[in-house]
Design an enzyme around this catalytic site. Structure first.
Site, PDB file in Angstrom:
ATOM      1  N   ASP A 184     -64.190  80.630 162.604  1.00 22.87           N
ATOM      2  CA  ASP A 184     -64.816  81.731 163.280  1.00 22.87           C
ATOM      3  C   ASP A 184     -66.025  81.321 164.266  1.00 22.87           C
ATOM      4  O   ASP A 184     -66.960  82.063 164.504  1.00 22.87           O
ATOM      5  CB  ASP A 184     -65.617  82.646 162.282  1.00 22.87           C
ATOM      6  N   GLU A 185     -66.001  80.058 164.699  1.00 23.60           N
ATOM      7  CA  GLU A 185     -67.013  79.287 165.319  1.00 23.60           C
ATOM      8  C   GLU A 185     -66.625  78.495 166.388  1.00 23.60           C
ATOM      9  O   GLU A 185     -65.737  77.515 165.904  1.00 23.60           O
ATOM     10  CB  GLU A 185     -68.239  78.993 164.783  1.00 23.60           C
TER      11      GLU A 185
END
Length: 389
Positions: A124-125
Protein backbone atom coordinates in the site's frame (compact mmCIF):
# COMPACT_ATOMS: atom_id res chain seq x y z
CA UNK A 1 -2.98 4.49 0.36
CA UNK A 2 -5.63 5.52 2.89
CA UNK A 3 -6.64 2.66 5.24
CA UNK A 4 -5.95 0.42 2.27
CA UNK A 5 -7.26 -2.97 3.42
CA UNK A 6 -10.42 -1.39 4.83
CA UNK A 7 -10.95 0.81 1.78
CA UNK A 8 -10.77 -2.23 -0.51
CA UNK A 9 -13.47 -3.92 1.57
CA UNK A 10 -15.67 -0.81 1.46
CA UNK A 11 -15.71 -1.08 -2.32
CA UNK A 12 -17.31 -4.49 -1.84
CA UNK A 13 -19.53 -3.36 1.06
CA UNK A 14 -20.49 0.27 0.37
CA UNK A 15 -23.18 0.01 3.07
CA UNK A 16 -20.38 0.15 5.67
CA UNK A 17 -18.98 3.54 4.62
CA UNK A 18 -18.69 5.92 7.55
CA UNK A 19 -18.92 3.12 10.11
CA UNK A 20 -16.16 1.79 12.39
CA UNK A 21 -14.74 -1.27 10.62
CA UNK A 22 -11.61 -3.29 11.41
CA UNK A 23 -9.88 -5.75 9.11
CA UNK A 24 -8.01 -8.67 10.60
CA UNK A 25 -7.63 -12.42 10.73
CA UNK A 26 -8.83 -15.08 8.33
CA UNK A 27 -12.33 -16.01 7.20
CA UNK A 28 -14.53 -17.25 10.02
CA UNK A 29 -17.68 -19.44 9.82
CA UNK A 30 -19.94 -16.39 10.06
CA UNK A 31 -18.10 -14.80 7.14
CA UNK A 32 -18.60 -17.92 5.07
CA UNK A 33 -22.29 -18.02 5.99
CA UNK A 34 -22.85 -14.39 4.94
CA UNK A 35 -21.00 -14.92 1.66
CA UNK A 36 -23.13 -17.97 0.89
CA UNK A 37 -26.41 -16.28 1.83
CA UNK A 38 -25.70 -13.24 -0.35
CA UNK A 39 -23.66 -14.85 -3.12
CA UNK A 40 -22.89 -12.27 -5.78
CA UNK A 41 -24.73 -9.55 -3.82
CA UNK A 42 -22.34 -8.39 -1.05
CA UNK A 43 -23.78 -4.88 -1.20
CA UNK A 44 -27.17 -6.24 -0.11
CA UNK A 45 -25.99 -7.62 3.23
CA UNK A 46 -27.75 -5.69 6.03
CA UNK A 47 -25.37 -3.81 8.30
CA UNK A 48 -26.88 -5.58 11.30
CA UNK A 49 -25.87 -8.97 9.84
CA UNK A 50 -22.11 -8.31 9.97
CA UNK A 51 -20.16 -9.76 12.91
CA UNK A 52 -19.09 -7.23 15.55
CA UNK A 53 -15.71 -6.87 17.19
CA UNK A 54 -17.23 -7.47 20.64
CA UNK A 55 -18.13 -10.98 19.50
CA UNK A 56 -14.57 -11.80 18.42
CA UNK A 57 -12.57 -14.41 20.33
CA UNK A 58 -9.01 -15.22 19.32
CA UNK A 59 -5.55 -13.79 18.86
CA UNK A 60 -5.97 -11.97 15.59
CA UNK A 61 -4.23 -8.66 14.97
CA UNK A 62 -5.80 -5.70 13.19
CA UNK A 63 -4.37 -5.13 9.74
CA UNK A 64 -6.07 -1.76 9.39
CA UNK A 65 -9.15 0.12 10.52
CA UNK A 66 -11.42 2.73 9.00
CA UNK A 67 -10.96 6.29 10.18
CA UNK A 68 -14.28 6.02 12.04
CA UNK A 69 -12.78 3.18 14.11
CA UNK A 70 -9.49 5.00 14.64
CA UNK A 71 -11.33 7.73 16.52
CA UNK A 72 -11.76 5.20 19.34
CA UNK A 73 -8.03 4.51 19.55
CA UNK A 74 -8.12 1.39 17.38
CA UNK A 75 -5.20 0.99 15.00
CA UNK A 76 -3.02 -1.31 12.92
CA UNK A 77 -1.05 -4.07 14.69
CA UNK A 78 -3.34 -3.90 17.74
CA UNK A 79 -4.69 -7.16 19.10
CA UNK A 80 -8.35 -7.56 18.17
CA UNK A 81 -9.35 -8.53 21.71
CA UNK A 82 -7.84 -5.29 23.01
CA UNK A 83 -9.53 -3.32 20.23
CA UNK A 84 -12.86 -4.89 21.20
CA UNK A 85 -12.65 -3.13 24.57
CA UNK A 86 -12.09 0.24 22.86
CA UNK A 87 -14.66 -0.10 20.09
CA UNK A 88 -16.94 -3.11 20.66
CA UNK A 89 -19.46 -1.85 18.10
CA UNK A 90 -16.93 -2.01 15.24
CA UNK A 91 -17.69 -4.42 12.40
CA UNK A 92 -14.94 -6.98 11.84
CA UNK A 93 -14.06 -8.32 8.39
CA UNK A 94 -11.41 -10.88 7.39
CA UNK A 95 -8.37 -10.02 5.28
CA UNK A 96 -8.81 -10.84 1.59
CA UNK A 97 -5.22 -10.89 0.40
CA UNK A 98 -6.11 -11.77 -3.18
CA UNK A 99 -8.37 -8.73 -3.51
CA UNK A 100 -5.84 -6.48 -1.79
CA UNK A 101 -3.05 -7.59 -4.13
CA UNK A 102 -5.30 -6.95 -7.14
CA UNK A 103 -5.96 -3.36 -6.11
CA UNK A 104 -2.31 -2.91 -5.18
CA UNK A 105 -1.31 -3.74 -8.75
CA UNK A 106 -4.00 -1.43 -10.11
CA UNK A 107 -2.98 1.66 -8.15
CA UNK A 108 0.71 1.13 -8.89
CA UNK A 109 0.00 0.78 -12.61
CA UNK A 110 -1.95 4.05 -12.47
CA UNK A 111 1.09 5.76 -10.96
CA UNK A 112 3.71 4.44 -13.38
CA UNK A 113 1.62 5.56 -16.35
CA UNK A 114 2.23 9.12 -15.09
CA UNK A 115 5.53 8.89 -13.18
CA UNK A 116 7.51 5.78 -14.19
CA UNK A 117 10.29 6.10 -11.57
CA UNK A 118 8.52 4.38 -8.68
CA UNK A 119 9.88 2.32 -5.79
CA UNK A 120 7.55 -0.35 -4.42
CA UNK A 121 7.43 -0.23 -0.62
CA UNK A 122 4.86 -2.91 0.03
CA UNK A 123 1.24 -3.54 -0.76
CA UNK A 124 0.00 0.00 0.00
CA UNK A 125 2.96 2.38 -0.23
CA UNK A 126 5.40 3.63 -2.85
CA UNK A 127 8.05 6.30 -3.38
CA UNK A 128 7.90 8.28 -6.62
CA UNK A 129 10.60 10.48 -8.20
CA UNK A 130 9.00 13.59 -9.75
CA UNK A 131 12.32 15.09 -10.93
CA UNK A 132 12.12 14.40 -14.65
CA UNK A 133 8.34 14.09 -15.02
CA UNK A 134 6.91 16.90 -17.20
CA UNK A 135 5.24 19.37 -14.86
CA UNK A 136 6.60 17.57 -11.84
CA UNK A 137 7.86 20.79 -10.23
CA UNK A 138 4.73 22.89 -10.73
CA UNK A 139 3.45 24.27 -7.44
CA UNK A 140 6.15 22.35 -5.65
CA UNK A 141 4.83 19.05 -7.05
CA UNK A 142 1.22 19.62 -6.02
CA UNK A 143 -0.10 19.56 -9.60
CA UNK A 144 1.42 16.15 -10.35
CA UNK A 145 0.37 14.79 -6.96
CA UNK A 146 -3.21 15.86 -7.66
CA UNK A 147 -3.07 14.18 -11.08
CA UNK A 148 -1.86 10.93 -9.50
CA UNK A 149 -4.64 11.03 -6.91
CA UNK A 150 -7.22 11.60 -9.65
CA UNK A 151 -5.90 8.74 -11.79
CA UNK A 152 -5.81 6.29 -8.86
CA UNK A 153 -9.37 7.18 -7.86
CA UNK A 154 -10.70 6.85 -11.40
CA UNK A 155 -9.12 3.42 -11.88
CA UNK A 156 -9.69 1.93 -8.42
CA UNK A 157 -12.23 4.04 -6.51
CA UNK A 158 -9.63 4.42 -3.74
CA UNK A 159 -7.98 7.49 -2.23
CA UNK A 160 -4.40 8.10 -1.22
CA UNK A 161 -2.38 10.73 0.63
CA UNK A 162 0.81 12.10 -0.89
CA UNK A 163 3.75 13.85 0.69
CA UNK A 164 6.08 15.79 -1.61
CA UNK A 165 9.53 16.76 -0.35
CA UNK A 166 13.18 17.00 -1.43
CA UNK A 167 13.90 13.45 -0.25
CA UNK A 168 12.26 10.18 0.78
CA UNK A 169 12.71 10.77 4.52
CA UNK A 170 10.68 13.99 4.55
CA UNK A 171 8.17 12.77 1.96
CA UNK A 172 7.35 9.77 4.15
CA UNK A 173 6.56 12.03 7.10
CA UNK A 174 4.67 14.52 4.94
CA UNK A 175 2.39 11.78 3.62
CA UNK A 176 0.93 11.47 7.14
CA UNK A 177 0.16 15.18 7.59
CA UNK A 178 -3.14 15.42 5.78
CA UNK A 179 -4.92 12.07 5.75
CA UNK A 180 -7.15 10.95 4.16
CA UNK A 181 -6.95 12.04 0.52
CA UNK A 182 -4.53 14.87 1.24
CA UNK A 183 -1.44 16.41 -0.32
CA UNK A 184 1.32 17.94 1.81
CA UNK A 185 4.33 19.82 0.48
CA UNK A 186 7.47 20.16 2.59
CA UNK A 187 10.34 22.40 1.48
CA UNK A 188 13.82 22.45 3.00
CA UNK A 189 12.99 25.68 4.82
CA UNK A 190 9.99 23.98 6.48
CA UNK A 191 12.21 21.70 8.57
CA UNK A 192 11.98 23.68 11.82
CA UNK A 193 8.30 24.54 11.59
CA UNK A 194 6.83 21.27 10.24
CA UNK A 195 9.30 18.50 11.09
CA UNK A 196 11.04 19.39 14.34
CA UNK A 197 7.84 19.54 16.46
CA UNK A 198 7.06 15.88 15.57
CA UNK A 199 7.79 12.97 17.88
CA UNK A 200 11.02 11.10 17.08
CA UNK A 201 8.95 7.99 16.31
CA UNK A 202 7.72 9.71 13.15
CA UNK A 203 11.17 9.12 11.66
CA UNK A 204 11.04 5.95 9.57
CA UNK A 205 13.62 3.74 11.27
CA UNK A 206 13.21 4.82 14.89
CA UNK A 207 11.21 2.03 16.49
CA UNK A 208 9.71 1.51 19.93
CA UNK A 209 12.96 0.56 21.69
CA UNK A 210 14.97 3.46 20.28
CA UNK A 211 12.05 5.80 20.98
CA UNK A 212 11.90 4.66 24.62
CA UNK A 213 15.64 5.10 25.06
CA UNK A 214 15.51 8.59 23.55
CA UNK A 215 12.63 9.47 25.88
CA UNK A 216 14.69 8.32 28.89
CA UNK A 217 17.41 10.67 27.69
CA UNK A 218 14.90 13.53 27.58
CA UNK A 219 14.52 13.53 23.79
CA UNK A 220 10.96 13.29 22.50
CA UNK A 221 10.77 15.56 19.45
CA UNK A 222 12.81 15.58 16.27
CA UNK A 223 13.90 19.13 17.12
CA UNK A 224 15.31 17.94 20.44
CA UNK A 225 17.14 15.18 18.59
CA UNK A 226 18.60 17.69 16.13
CA UNK A 227 19.86 19.79 19.03
CA UNK A 228 22.08 16.97 20.31
CA UNK A 229 25.75 16.76 19.51
CA UNK A 230 26.51 14.04 16.97
CA UNK A 231 29.29 12.57 19.09
CA UNK A 232 26.93 12.38 22.09
CA UNK A 233 24.39 10.44 20.02
CA UNK A 234 27.11 8.11 18.75
CA UNK A 235 28.17 7.48 22.34
CA UNK A 236 24.66 6.40 23.32
CA UNK A 237 23.56 4.57 20.15
CA UNK A 238 26.77 3.50 18.45
CA UNK A 239 28.76 5.15 15.69
CA UNK A 240 26.55 4.24 12.75
CA UNK A 241 23.12 4.70 14.36
CA UNK A 242 24.09 7.86 16.21
CA UNK A 243 25.42 9.48 13.05
CA UNK A 244 22.27 8.43 11.18
CA UNK A 245 20.00 9.89 13.88
CA UNK A 246 21.80 13.23 13.73
CA UNK A 247 21.58 13.27 9.94
CA UNK A 248 17.88 12.47 9.66
CA UNK A 249 16.95 14.89 12.46
CA UNK A 250 18.31 17.59 10.16
CA UNK A 251 16.22 16.25 7.27
CA UNK A 252 19.16 14.82 5.33
CA UNK A 253 18.56 11.74 3.20
CA UNK A 254 20.35 11.04 -0.08
CA UNK A 255 18.88 7.56 -0.66
CA UNK A 256 17.57 7.24 -4.22
CA UNK A 257 14.21 5.97 -5.44
CA UNK A 258 15.12 2.43 -6.50
CA UNK A 259 12.80 1.01 -9.14
CA UNK A 260 14.01 -2.60 -8.84
CA UNK A 261 15.47 -4.55 -5.94
CA UNK A 262 15.90 -8.18 -5.09
CA UNK A 263 13.96 -9.55 -2.08
CA UNK A 264 16.12 -10.63 0.84
CA UNK A 265 13.77 -13.30 2.16
CA UNK A 266 10.20 -14.61 2.07
CA UNK A 267 8.17 -15.97 4.94
CA UNK A 268 4.77 -17.16 6.06
CA UNK A 269 3.61 -17.40 9.66
CA UNK A 270 0.43 -17.80 11.65
CA UNK A 271 -0.68 -17.06 15.21
CA UNK A 272 -2.97 -19.75 16.59
CA UNK A 273 -6.40 -19.09 18.06
CA UNK A 274 -5.30 -21.22 21.02
CA UNK A 275 -1.92 -22.45 22.22
CA UNK A 276 -0.96 -25.76 20.58
CA UNK A 277 1.22 -28.52 22.00
CA UNK A 278 3.76 -30.30 19.80
CA UNK A 279 2.61 -33.73 20.98
CA UNK A 280 -1.05 -33.42 21.90
CA UNK A 281 -1.86 -31.22 18.88
CA UNK A 282 0.58 -32.87 16.51
CA UNK A 283 -1.89 -33.51 13.69
CA UNK A 284 -3.17 -29.92 13.68
CA UNK A 285 0.34 -28.47 13.88
CA UNK A 286 1.52 -30.80 11.12
CA UNK A 287 -1.22 -29.62 8.76
CA UNK A 288 -0.46 -25.96 9.52
CA UNK A 289 3.28 -26.53 9.11
CA UNK A 290 2.86 -28.24 5.74
CA UNK A 291 0.52 -25.49 4.54
CA UNK A 292 3.05 -22.79 5.49
CA UNK A 293 5.79 -24.61 3.58
CA UNK A 294 3.54 -24.95 0.53
CA UNK A 295 2.66 -21.26 0.60
CA UNK A 296 6.32 -20.25 0.85
CA UNK A 297 7.10 -22.54 -2.10
CA UNK A 298 4.26 -20.99 -4.10
CA UNK A 299 5.59 -17.50 -3.29
CA UNK A 300 9.03 -18.49 -4.56
CA UNK A 301 7.62 -19.96 -7.76
CA UNK A 302 5.30 -17.03 -8.41
CA UNK A 303 8.12 -14.51 -7.98
CA UNK A 304 10.77 -16.58 -9.75
CA UNK A 305 13.24 -17.40 -6.99
CA UNK A 306 14.92 -20.37 -5.35
CA UNK A 307 16.25 -20.36 -1.78
CA UNK A 308 19.43 -21.70 -0.20
CA UNK A 309 18.45 -21.05 3.42
CA UNK A 310 15.33 -22.46 5.07
CA UNK A 311 14.26 -21.73 8.62
CA UNK A 312 11.51 -21.73 11.20
CA UNK A 313 10.18 -19.27 13.76
CA UNK A 314 8.37 -20.23 16.96
CA UNK A 315 6.76 -18.20 19.72
CA UNK A 316 5.92 -20.00 22.95
CA UNK A 317 2.97 -19.40 25.27
CA UNK A 318 5.23 -17.22 27.46
CA UNK A 319 5.94 -15.00 24.41
CA UNK A 320 9.56 -16.10 24.11
CA UNK A 321 10.61 -16.50 20.49
CA UNK A 322 13.15 -18.76 18.82
CA UNK A 323 14.43 -19.16 15.25
CA UNK A 324 16.54 -21.80 13.54
CA UNK A 325 17.69 -22.10 9.94
CA UNK A 326 19.76 -24.34 7.71
CA UNK A 327 21.55 -23.71 4.43
CA UNK A 328 21.32 -26.41 1.77
CA UNK A 329 23.67 -27.26 -1.08
CA UNK A 330 21.19 -26.82 -3.92
CA UNK A 331 18.72 -23.91 -3.87
CA UNK A 332 15.08 -24.94 -4.08
CA UNK A 333 11.50 -23.76 -4.51
CA UNK A 334 10.06 -27.21 -3.87
CA UNK A 335 7.49 -27.50 -1.05
CA UNK A 336 8.56 -31.02 0.00
CA UNK A 337 12.21 -29.98 0.28
CA UNK A 338 11.29 -26.88 2.26
CA UNK A 339 9.09 -29.00 4.52
CA UNK A 340 11.88 -31.55 5.10
CA UNK A 341 14.58 -28.98 5.92
CA UNK A 342 12.25 -26.86 8.06
CA UNK A 343 11.39 -30.04 9.94
CA UNK A 344 15.08 -30.63 10.63
CA UNK A 345 15.25 -27.11 12.05
CA UNK A 346 12.38 -28.00 14.37
CA UNK A 347 14.45 -30.86 15.81
CA UNK A 348 16.92 -28.25 17.08
CA UNK A 349 14.45 -26.35 19.29
CA UNK A 350 12.75 -27.39 22.56
CA UNK A 351 9.10 -28.29 22.09
CA UNK A 352 8.18 -28.79 25.72
CA UNK A 353 5.98 -25.67 25.92
CA UNK A 354 2.82 -24.81 24.08
CA UNK A 355 3.17 -22.73 20.93
CA UNK A 356 1.25 -19.59 19.98
CA UNK A 357 2.96 -18.87 16.65
CA UNK A 358 4.65 -20.88 13.91
CA UNK A 359 6.44 -19.54 10.86
CA UNK A 360 8.53 -20.74 7.91
CA UNK A 361 11.13 -18.53 6.24
CA UNK A 362 13.43 -18.82 3.23
CA UNK A 363 16.46 -16.63 2.51
CA UNK A 364 19.64 -16.46 0.39
CA UNK A 365 17.36 -16.09 -2.63
CA UNK A 366 18.57 -16.61 -6.19
CA UNK A 367 16.54 -15.56 -9.26
CA UNK A 368 15.53 -18.39 -11.55
CA UNK A 369 16.69 -17.88 -15.12
CA UNK A 370 13.68 -17.73 -17.49
CA UNK A 371 14.88 -20.69 -19.57
CA UNK A 372 15.28 -22.87 -16.46
CA UNK A 373 11.94 -22.07 -14.81
CA UNK A 374 10.17 -24.93 -16.54
CA UNK A 375 12.69 -27.42 -15.22
CA UNK A 376 12.06 -26.59 -11.55
CA UNK A 377 9.91 -29.13 -9.67
CA UNK A 378 6.39 -27.95 -8.81
CA UNK A 379 5.24 -27.43 -5.23
CA UNK A 380 4.06 -30.78 -3.96
CA UNK A 381 1.19 -31.22 -1.57
CA UNK A 382 2.85 -33.84 0.63
CA UNK A 383 5.90 -33.02 2.72
CA UNK A 384 8.49 -35.48 3.93
CA UNK A 385 7.99 -36.61 7.52
CA UNK A 386 10.86 -35.92 9.91
CA UNK A 387 9.25 -37.09 13.15
CA UNK A 388 7.97 -33.69 14.33
CA UNK A 389 4.46 -32.35 13.70
Amino acid sequence: MDAFYASVELLRYPQLKGLPVVIGGGRRPQDEALAAAYAGRPGDIPVAAFPLLKEYAGRGVITTATYAARQFGVGSAMGMMKAAKLCPQAIVLPVDFEEVRKYSRMFKNAITEIAPVMQDRGVDEVYIDFTDVPGGQREGGRVLARLIQKSIFEKTGLTCSIGVAPNRLLAKMASEFNKPNGISIVYEEDLQSKIWPLNVRKINGIGPKAGEKLARLGIETIGQLAAQDEQWLMGHFGKSTGAWMHRVAWGRDDSPVVTESEPVSMSRETTFDRDLHAVRDRAELGAIFTDLCMRVAEDLQRKGYVARTIGIKLRYDDFRGVTRDQTIAEPTQDAATIRRVAGLCLKRVPLDRRLRLLGVRVASLVPVAPHSADSMPPARKQGATVGLF
